[in-house]
Enzyme design. Structure first.
Site, PDB file in Angstrom:
ATOM      1  N   ALA A   1       0.704  -1.014  -0.093  1.00 31.15           N
ATOM      2  CA  ALA A   1       0.088   0.008  -0.013  1.00 31.15           C
ATOM      3  C   ALA A   1       0.895   1.138   0.183  1.00 31.15           C
ATOM      4  O   ALA A   1       0.601   2.138  -0.768  1.00 31.15           O
ATOM      5  CB  ALA A   1      -1.050  -0.019   1.144  1.00 31.15           C
ATOM      6  N   TYR A   2       1.854   1.103   0.723  1.00 31.02           N
ATOM      7  CA  TYR A   2       2.999   2.500   0.968  1.00 31.02           C
ATOM      8  C   TYR A   2       3.457   2.497  -0.321  1.00 31.02           C
ATOM      9  O   TYR A   2       3.605   3.829  -1.021  1.00 31.02           O
ATOM     10  CB  TYR A   2       3.856   2.127   1.845  1.00 31.02           C
ATOM     11  CG  TYR A   2       4.986   3.220   1.948  1.00 31.02           C
ATOM     12  CD1 TYR A   2       4.989   4.372   2.461  1.00 31.02           C
ATOM     13  CD2 TYR A   2       6.277   2.924   1.417  1.00 31.02           C
ATOM     14  CE1 TYR A   2       6.148   5.263   2.577  1.00 31.02           C
ATOM     15  CE2 TYR A   2       7.360   3.690   1.203  1.00 31.02           C
ATOM     16  CZ  TYR A   2       6.996   4.854   1.857  1.00 31.02           C
ATOM     17  OH  TYR A   2       8.016   5.833   1.776  1.00 31.02           O
TER      18      TYR A   2
END
Length: 219
Positions: free
Chosen positions: A130-131
């Site tokens: 996600a990052y």
């Protein structure tokens, strides 16, 4: 210049403010809590309140009022909150860009992360994926914007003392870099028109910052 620093109480930002002051600029630290004011003012920053996740573009524009440039160095942090990778790292950047455009602020420097265009391993933790996606998409949007952007993509950040020496370029291999050296590169590029439209990896190296920037723009 008066420079709005989104994520103005972050670890890189706190190192950046005195460098901007030393270069003749006025940093404007955008922070969520009034309790951070005293410490940041001691570093030479003007302090304005901005809740990155809950403010809309108009709120960002209010915080940017009177500024000549924006540095986006906010991040959702190393915790396991996947949603904050989107609301801070991606949406914070998108709102910053939109607000800058609404005010006619052209200069925009973004602190991203190295190798975020590369595919993420299927075995990678979901929060890491996600990052990476948030940073990748924020960079893509900024590159597609009409702003005078520079994107810096540091390697693994450390809290070691500054070295003043880095490796900087579009294909520099992954490595460690001190937060202090990242701050020094941000301070070096923000007022340098030669760095507009450039995206560089940034790790520790052997070349003094000013020379590394000069070499990168001529490369």
């Amino acid at each position: 210049m008066r420079i709005a620093v989104v994520g103005g109480s972050g670890q890189i930002a706190r190192l950046l403010h005195p460098l901007l002051v030393a270069a003749g600029h006025q940093p404007v630290a955008l922070v969520r809590s009034e309790s951070q004011r005293t410490a940041l003012e001691a570093l030479g920053a003007e302090v304005r309140l901005l809740d990155i996740e809950n403010s809309d573009v108009a709120g960002f524009a209010t915080a940017f009022a009177g500024c000549d440039a924006v540095v986006f160095s906010a991040g959702g942090g190393p915790d396991g909150n996947i949603d904050r990778k989107r609301t801070v790292d991606l949406e914070g950047s998108l709102k910053s860009s939109a607000a800058a455009q609404s005010l006619g602020i052209q200069r925009f420097v973004q602190v991203s992360a190295i190798d975020v265009d590369n595919p993420v391993s299927p075995d990678a933790p979901a929060v890491w994926a996600a990052y990476v996606a948030a940073k990748r998409d924020a960079d893509t949007a900024l590159r597609d914007s009409p702003l005078d952007w520079t994107i810096l993509r540091p390697g693994r950040l450390t809290d070691d003392p500054p070295t003043g020496r880095v490796a900087l370029g579009p294909s520099v291999a992954r490595g460690d870099v001190t937060r202090a050296d990242v701050a020094a590169v941000v301070a070096a590029v923000v007022g340098d028109a030669r760095t507009v439209g450039r995206q560089w990896n940034l790790v520790g190296g052997d070349t003094p910052v000013a020379e590394a920037v000069a070499a990168a723009v001529s490369g």
